[in-house]
Design a protein around this motif. Structure first.
Motif, PDB file in Angstrom:
ATOM      1  N   THR A 171     -31.575  -2.553 -46.273  1.00  4.84           N
ATOM      2  CA  THR A 171     -30.256  -3.036 -45.870  1.00  4.84           C
ATOM      3  C   THR A 171     -30.133  -4.536 -46.105  1.00  4.84           C
ATOM      4  O   THR A 171     -29.086  -5.031 -46.548  1.00  4.84           O
ATOM      5  CB  THR A 171     -30.009  -2.727 -44.380  1.00  4.84           C
ATOM      6  OG1 THR A 171     -30.044  -1.314 -44.187  1.00  4.84           O
ATOM      7  CG2 THR A 171     -28.675  -3.265 -43.904  1.00  4.84           C
ATOM      8  N   LEU A 172     -31.208  -5.256 -45.843  1.00  5.57           N
ATOM      9  CA  LEU A 172     -31.193  -6.710 -45.992  1.00  5.57           C
ATOM     10  C   LEU A 172     -31.239  -7.152 -47.451  1.00  5.57           C
ATOM     11  O   LEU A 172     -30.593  -8.121 -47.835  1.00  5.57           O
ATOM     12  CB  LEU A 172     -32.385  -7.322 -45.238  1.00  5.57           C
ATOM     13  CG  LEU A 172     -32.349  -7.201 -43.714  1.00  5.57           C
ATOM     14  CD1 LEU A 172     -33.690  -7.614 -43.118  1.00  5.57           C
ATOM     15  CD2 LEU A 172     -31.225  -8.053 -43.130  1.00  5.57           C
ATOM     16  N   ILE A 173     -31.989  -6.421 -48.263  1.00  6.39           N
ATOM     17  CA  ILE A 173     -32.236  -6.899 -49.619  1.00  6.39           C
ATOM     18  C   ILE A 173     -31.198  -6.424 -50.623  1.00  6.39           C
ATOM     19  O   ILE A 173     -30.974  -7.061 -51.650  1.00  6.39           O
ATOM     20  CB  ILE A 173     -33.659  -6.491 -50.084  1.00  6.39           C
ATOM     21  CG1 ILE A 173     -34.098  -7.378 -51.249  1.00  6.39           C
ATOM     22  CG2 ILE A 173     -33.727  -5.026 -50.461  1.00  6.39           C
ATOM     23  CD1 ILE A 173     -35.565  -7.227 -51.615  1.00  6.39           C
ATOM     24  N   ASP A 174     -30.497  -5.315 -50.366  1.00  9.82           N
ATOM     25  CA  ASP A 174     -29.558  -4.783 -51.345  1.00  9.82           C
ATOM     26  C   ASP A 174     -28.274  -4.266 -50.690  1.00  9.82           C
ATOM     27  O   ASP A 174     -27.922  -3.091 -50.818  1.00  9.82           O
ATOM     28  CB  ASP A 174     -30.223  -3.668 -52.162  1.00  9.82           C
ATOM     29  CG  ASP A 174     -29.417  -3.284 -53.396  1.00  9.82           C
ATOM     30  OD1 ASP A 174     -28.493  -4.035 -53.756  1.00  9.82           O
ATOM     31  OD2 ASP A 174     -29.695  -2.230 -53.977  1.00  9.82           O
ATOM     32  N   PRO A 175     -27.533  -5.139 -50.002  1.00  8.44           N
ATOM     33  CA  PRO A 175     -26.310  -4.677 -49.326  1.00  8.44           C
ATOM     34  C   PRO A 175     -25.221  -4.234 -50.299  1.00  8.44           C
ATOM     35  O   PRO A 175     -24.368  -3.412 -49.943  1.00  8.44           O
ATOM     36  CB  PRO A 175     -25.868  -5.901 -48.518  1.00  8.44           C
ATOM     37  CG  PRO A 175     -26.469  -7.068 -49.243  1.00  8.44           C
ATOM     38  CD  PRO A 175     -27.782  -6.570 -49.772  1.00  8.44           C
ATOM     39  N   ASP A 176     -25.238  -4.765 -51.524  1.00  6.93           N
ATOM     40  CA  ASP A 176     -24.180  -4.420 -52.481  1.00  6.93           C
ATOM     41  C   ASP A 176     -24.202  -2.946 -52.877  1.00  6.93           C
ATOM     42  O   ASP A 176     -23.188  -2.405 -53.344  1.00  6.93           O
ATOM     43  CB  ASP A 176     -24.304  -5.288 -53.742  1.00  6.93           C
ATOM     44  CG  ASP A 176     -23.954  -6.743 -53.473  1.00  6.93           C
ATOM     45  OD1 ASP A 176     -23.279  -7.005 -52.460  1.00  6.93           O
ATOM     46  OD2 ASP A 176     -24.367  -7.624 -54.250  1.00  6.93           O
ATOM     47  N   GLU A 185     -15.311   1.413 -49.783  1.00  7.61           N
ATOM     48  CA  GLU A 185     -14.846   1.799 -48.454  1.00  7.61           C
ATOM     49  C   GLU A 185     -15.745   1.260 -47.342  1.00  7.61           C
ATOM     50  O   GLU A 185     -15.359   1.268 -46.175  1.00  7.61           O
ATOM     51  CB  GLU A 185     -14.738   3.319 -48.351  1.00  7.61           C
ATOM     52  CG  GLU A 185     -13.651   3.911 -49.238  1.00  7.61           C
ATOM     53  CD  GLU A 185     -13.472   5.400 -49.025  1.00  7.61           C
ATOM     54  OE1 GLU A 185     -13.894   5.893 -47.953  1.00  7.61           O
ATOM     55  OE2 GLU A 185     -12.925   6.070 -49.918  1.00  7.61           O
ATOM     56  N   ALA A 186     -16.937   0.825 -47.708  1.00  7.90           N
ATOM     57  CA  ALA A 186     -17.844   0.217 -46.731  1.00  7.90           C
ATOM     58  C   ALA A 186     -18.336  -1.107 -47.294  1.00  7.90           C
ATOM     59  O   ALA A 186     -18.423  -1.288 -48.504  1.00  7.90           O
ATOM     60  CB  ALA A 186     -19.020   1.142 -46.445  1.00  7.90           C
ATOM     61  N   ASP A 187     -18.657  -2.033 -46.399  1.00  8.32           N
ATOM     62  CA  ASP A 187     -19.125  -3.361 -46.790  1.00  8.32           C
ATOM     63  C   ASP A 187     -20.582  -3.518 -46.363  1.00  8.32           C
ATOM     64  O   ASP A 187     -20.878  -3.599 -45.175  1.00  8.32           O
ATOM     65  CB  ASP A 187     -18.254  -4.431 -46.132  1.00  8.32           C
ATOM     66  CG  ASP A 187     -18.681  -5.847 -46.506  1.00  8.32           C
ATOM     67  OD1 ASP A 187     -19.598  -5.997 -47.346  1.00  8.32           O
ATOM     68  OD2 ASP A 187     -18.099  -6.800 -45.954  1.00  8.32           O
ATOM     69  N   GLY A 188     -21.478  -3.557 -47.341  1.00  3.65           N
ATOM     70  CA  GLY A 188     -22.898  -3.688 -47.028  1.00  3.65           C
ATOM     71  C   GLY A 188     -23.275  -5.000 -46.396  1.00  3.65           C
ATOM     72  O   GLY A 188     -24.366  -5.132 -45.833  1.00  3.65           O
ATOM     73  N   ASN A 189     -22.397  -5.986 -46.466  1.00  6.97           N
ATOM     74  CA  ASN A 189     -22.661  -7.284 -45.838  1.00  6.97           C
ATOM     75  C   ASN A 189     -22.138  -7.358 -44.403  1.00  6.97           C
ATOM     76  O   ASN A 189     -22.277  -8.394 -43.756  1.00  6.97           O
ATOM     77  CB  ASN A 189     -22.034  -8.400 -46.675  1.00  6.97           C
ATOM     78  CG  ASN A 189     -22.732  -8.573 -48.010  1.00  6.97           C
ATOM     79  OD1 ASN A 189     -23.884  -8.986 -48.071  1.00  6.97           O
ATOM     80  ND2 ASN A 189     -22.049  -8.232 -49.096  1.00  6.97           N
ATOM     81  N   ASP A 190     -21.540  -6.280 -43.924  1.00  5.09           N
ATOM     82  CA  ASP A 190     -21.056  -6.228 -42.548  1.00  5.09           C
ATOM     83  C   ASP A 190     -22.232  -5.873 -41.648  1.00  5.09           C
ATOM     84  O   ASP A 190     -22.558  -4.703 -41.435  1.00  5.09           O
ATOM     85  CB  ASP A 190     -19.947  -5.172 -42.433  1.00  5.09           C
ATOM     86  CG  ASP A 190     -19.328  -5.102 -41.038  1.00  5.09           C
ATOM     87  OD1 ASP A 190     -19.888  -5.693 -40.094  1.00  5.09           O
ATOM     88  OD2 ASP A 190     -18.284  -4.435 -40.899  1.00  5.09           O
ATOM     89  N   MET A 191     -22.888  -6.900 -41.112  1.00 10.08           N
ATOM     90  CA  MET A 191     -24.096  -6.679 -40.334  1.00 10.08           C
ATOM     91  C   MET A 191     -23.829  -5.998 -38.994  1.00 10.08           C
ATOM     92  O   MET A 191     -24.697  -5.309 -38.457  1.00 10.08           O
ATOM     93  CB  MET A 191     -24.836  -8.003 -40.109  1.00 10.08           C
ATOM     94  CG  MET A 191     -25.446  -8.591 -41.370  1.00 10.08           C
ATOM     95  SD  MET A 191     -26.771  -7.537 -42.092  1.00 10.08           S
ATOM     96  CE  MET A 191     -25.911  -6.765 -43.479  1.00 10.08           C
ATOM     97  N   LYS A 192     -22.632  -6.148 -38.459  1.00  4.35           N
ATOM     98  CA  LYS A 192     -22.293  -5.440 -37.218  1.00  4.35           C
ATOM     99  C   LYS A 192     -22.270  -3.934 -37.453  1.00  4.35           C
ATOM    100  O   LYS A 192     -22.819  -3.157 -36.667  1.00  4.35           O
ATOM    101  CB  LYS A 192     -20.943  -5.921 -36.697  1.00  4.35           C
ATOM    102  CG  LYS A 192     -20.544  -5.281 -35.374  1.00  4.35           C
ATOM    103  CD  LYS A 192     -19.218  -5.842 -34.873  1.00  4.35           C
ATOM    104  CE  LYS A 192     -18.823  -5.194 -33.554  1.00  4.35           C
ATOM    105  NZ  LYS A 192     -17.506  -5.723 -33.047  1.00  4.35           N
TER     106      LYS A 192
END
Length: 208
Positions: A171-176, A185-192
C-alpha cells in the motif's frame, strides 16, 4: 559540537532520501557523502558503516512510531467487547505506519517508502536492522491478538500478521495501482481509506 551535529543530521537526511529512492544496495557511501556535502570519513566517524547509518535512520523515525503503537495498543486492550478490541488492536498497529508527511509519528511518506524498499530487498544487514527496531512491537501485536482469539494458534497469527505487513508495505510503495485497477474510482493515496480497508481486511482474515 554544533557543527558535528549538523553534519550528522545532513548525512542522515541524505541517506534517508537516497535509500528511499534506490534501496540499500543501490546507494554507496560516496553517494551519501556527495549528497550530504561531506566526506566518506564523516560517515564512518558518526555511524561506522552504511548499516550503522541505516540503523540510526530507523531509530530516529521509528522511535516515535513504536511509542505511538504501544500507547494505542494499551488503549485498545482496555476495550471489553472482543470484536471492538480486535479491530482497535489492528488499528493501533497500522495507523502510525500510514502517517502523512506532516505526521512525524510515522516518519513521513519518504520514510514509509524507504521501509517498503528495505523490506523488499532481502538484504541480511537490512533484516538485522528491521528485527532490532520492530520485533518487540510485532510480538506485542501477536500477543494482543492471541488474547482476543485464544483458539487461534500462535503460528497462524504470525502468518496472518506477516500477510498484514506485506499488504501494508505494498500500500505504501505502490498506491497508484489502486487508482489504475479501480479505473479512478478509488484513490490509493487516500491513507484514511487505506487504513479502513486494511483494518477491516485484516480483522476478517484473523477471524476466518
Amino acid at each position: 559540537m554544533a557543527a558535528g551535529k549538523d553534519t550528522r543530521d545532513q548525512i542522515m537526511r541524505a541517506g534517508e532520501a537516497l535509500f528511499s529512492q534506490s534501496g540499500f544496495r543501490g546507494v554507496s557511501m560516496r553517494d551519501i557523502a556527495k549528497a550530504a556535502d561531506t566526506q566518506v570519513g564523516s560517515i564512518t566517524y558518526h555511524f561506522e558503516s552504511k548499516e550503522g547509518l541505516l540503523l540510526s535512520i530507523y531509530r530516529r523515525n521509528c522511535g516515535p512510531m513504536n511509542e505511538r503503537r504501544a500507547e494505542l495498543l494499551r488503549e485498545a486492550e482496555r476495550i471489553k467487547d472482543i470484536d471492538q478490541r480486535l479491530e482497535a488492536i489492528v488499528r493501533a498497529w497500522v495507523l502510525p505506519a500510514l502517517s502523512s508527511n506532516a505526521d512525524l509519528v510515522g516518519g513521513g511518506a519518504r520514510f514509509a517508502r524507504l521501509r517498503a524498499k528495505m523490506s523488499a530487498e532481502g538484504n541480511e544487514a537490512v533484516r538485522d536492522v528491521i528485527a532490532t527496531i520492530f520485533d518487540e512491537t510485532s510480538h506485542a501485536l501477536i500477543d494482543a491478538i492471541g488474547r482476543c482469539l485464544p483458539a487461534l494458534a500462535r503460528p497462524t497469527i504470525v502468518w496472518r500478521c506477516h500477510f498484514l505487513l506485506g499488504a501494508l508495505y505494498y500500500t505504501l510503495i505502490d498506491p497508484d495501482r489502486i487508482n489504475r485497477l479501480s479505473q479512478g474510482e478509488a484513490d490509493g493515496n487516500d491513507m484514511k481509506e487505506a487504513l479502513e480497508q486494511l483494518v477491516m481486511a485484516t480483522v476478517g482474515m484473523l477471524r476466518s
